[in-house]
Design an enzyme around this catalytic site. Structure first.
Site, PDB file in Angstrom:
ATOM      1  N   CYS A  73       1.818  10.854   5.529  1.00 24.34           N
ATOM      2  CA  CYS A  73       0.564  10.437   5.490  1.00 24.34           C
ATOM      3  C   CYS A  73       0.348  10.660   7.026  1.00 24.34           C
ATOM      4  O   CYS A  73       1.003   9.958   7.929  1.00 24.34           O
ATOM      5  CB  CYS A  73       0.458   9.145   5.276  1.00 24.34           C
ATOM      6  SG  CYS A  73      -1.170   8.232   5.597  1.00 24.34           S
ATOM      7  N   CYS A 183      -4.700  15.915   6.672  1.00 28.21           N
ATOM      8  CA  CYS A 183      -4.163  14.770   5.705  1.00 28.21           C
ATOM      9  C   CYS A 183      -3.808  15.146   4.571  1.00 28.21           C
ATOM     10  O   CYS A 183      -4.026  16.488   4.041  1.00 28.21           O
ATOM     11  CB  CYS A 183      -5.816  14.157   5.659  1.00 28.21           C
ATOM     12  SG  CYS A 183      -5.611  13.163   4.209  1.00 28.21           S
TER      13      CYS A 183
HETATM   14  N1  DGL Z   1      -3.140  11.005   3.105  1.00 24.70           N
HETATM   15  C1  DGL Z   1      -3.430  10.332   4.326  1.00 24.70           C
HETATM   16  C2  DGL Z   1      -3.130  10.994   5.267  1.00 24.70           C
HETATM   17  O1  DGL Z   1      -2.485  12.263   5.451  1.00 24.70           O
HETATM   18  C3  DGL Z   1      -4.118   9.185   4.238  1.00 24.70           C
HETATM   19  C4  DGL Z   1      -5.456   9.231   3.897  1.00 24.70           C
HETATM   20  C5  DGL Z   1      -6.272   8.011   3.719  1.00 24.70           C
HETATM   21  O2  DGL Z   1      -5.672   7.233   3.078  1.00 24.70           O
HETATM   22  O3  DGL Z   1      -7.154   7.831   4.514  1.00 24.70           O
HETATM   23  O4  DGL Z   1      -3.725  10.936   6.292  1.00 24.70           O
END
Ligand code: DGL
Length: 259
Positions: A73, A183
């Site tokens: 993430c 993301c």
């Molecule tokens: N998948 C996540 C990232 O890479 C987070 C997305 C979120 O929860 O806002 O930032």
């Protein structure tokens, strides 16, 4: 220790895009994937809240005996990985937007980045984007609402297409030739992006680089699983198992976890 699982966490289903890369490169590794979907999106939350959730996810995976943790993430990495590394005595792999390769290869010296508010406002992102900008003009765009749609199973919908149009049209007009997906949920948008973006704009994400780094760090710590039996992954989510299952395909079982 070597047969112990790799732990992977994300605010939701997005990190499965990273899991796929790791599983392809390291098929003999066992893994535990934790999706904290009940708390998604992390993007609009403040640093403290993102750190607290990252600590909770990390401790769950440590208690399951994980030998290394992949913070799959960007939002959690850019806000919490320094703290996690200082607090826990096991290796962490993080993910950050691929500004460096995009800036190095851009011919128009204009690149776009689509990421969460939490990532774009973080100190770590500011530091790395300055360091690697290579004089390119970086156009930042927050992807409000995209994660929510993916988490509720509305990936390939008109609603999503409308959002992408709003976010990407200004970048196209400004002359980007690289779009950085900052993301881990966003690689799932690639089929829509290919349809929508002019052909000369290349899409870039950090998934493969994270898998390669995971392998290098396991090797460095003598932690690679040397088994000749294919590894297995246990997928857990505290929201809707069917959403994650639809992204992973039928061969993977996703369990609900009250977490
Ligand atoms: N998948 C996540 C990232 O890479 C987070 C997305 C979120 O929860 O806002 O930032």
């Amino acid at each position: 220790m070597n047969t112990q699982p790799i732990g992977i966490f994300d605010s939701g289903v997005g990190g499965t895009s990273i899991w796929k890369e790791i599983q392809t490169l390291l098929p003999y590794e066992n893994m535990i994937y934790l999706a904290d979907s009940i708390n998604a999106p992390y993007g609009p939350k403040g640093k403290e809240a993102i750190m607290d959730l990252s600590i909770k996810n990390t401790e769950y995976l440590i208690n399951k005996g994980c030998k290394l943790i992949v913070v799959a993430c960007n939002t959690a990495t850019t806000n919490a990985i320094d703290y996690l590394r200082s607090k826990y005595d096991l290796p962490f792999i993080g993910i950050e937007p691929a500004i460096k390769p995009a800036a190095l290869q851009s011919k128009t010296h204009t690149i776009g980045i689509l990421a969460t508010k939490g990532t774009l406002s973080s100190e770590l992102f500011h530091k790395t984007s300055h360091l690697f900008a290579n004089n390119a003009n970086i156009l930042e765009q927050e992807g409000h609402g995209i994660v929510e749609l993916i988490e509720s199973g509305k990936l390939y919908t008109d609603e999503m297409k409308a959002l992408l149009k709003i976010y990407l049209n200004p970048m196209i007009e400004a002359g980007i030739d690289y779009l950085v997906l900052g993301c881990t949920h966003y690689p799932y948008l690639i089929p829509l992006l290919i349809e929508f973006l002019p052909e000369h704009i290349k899409i870039i994400d950090s998934g493969e680089a994270v898998a390669r780094q995971t392998k290098a760090v396991l090797e460095h710590h003598n932690l690679l699983n040397e088994s000749s039996i294919l590894g297995k992954t246990d997928f857990f989510t505290n929201r809707k198992p069917e959403v994650m299952a639809s992204l992973l395909g039928e061969s993977q079982k996703v369990s609900y976890l009250d977490f």
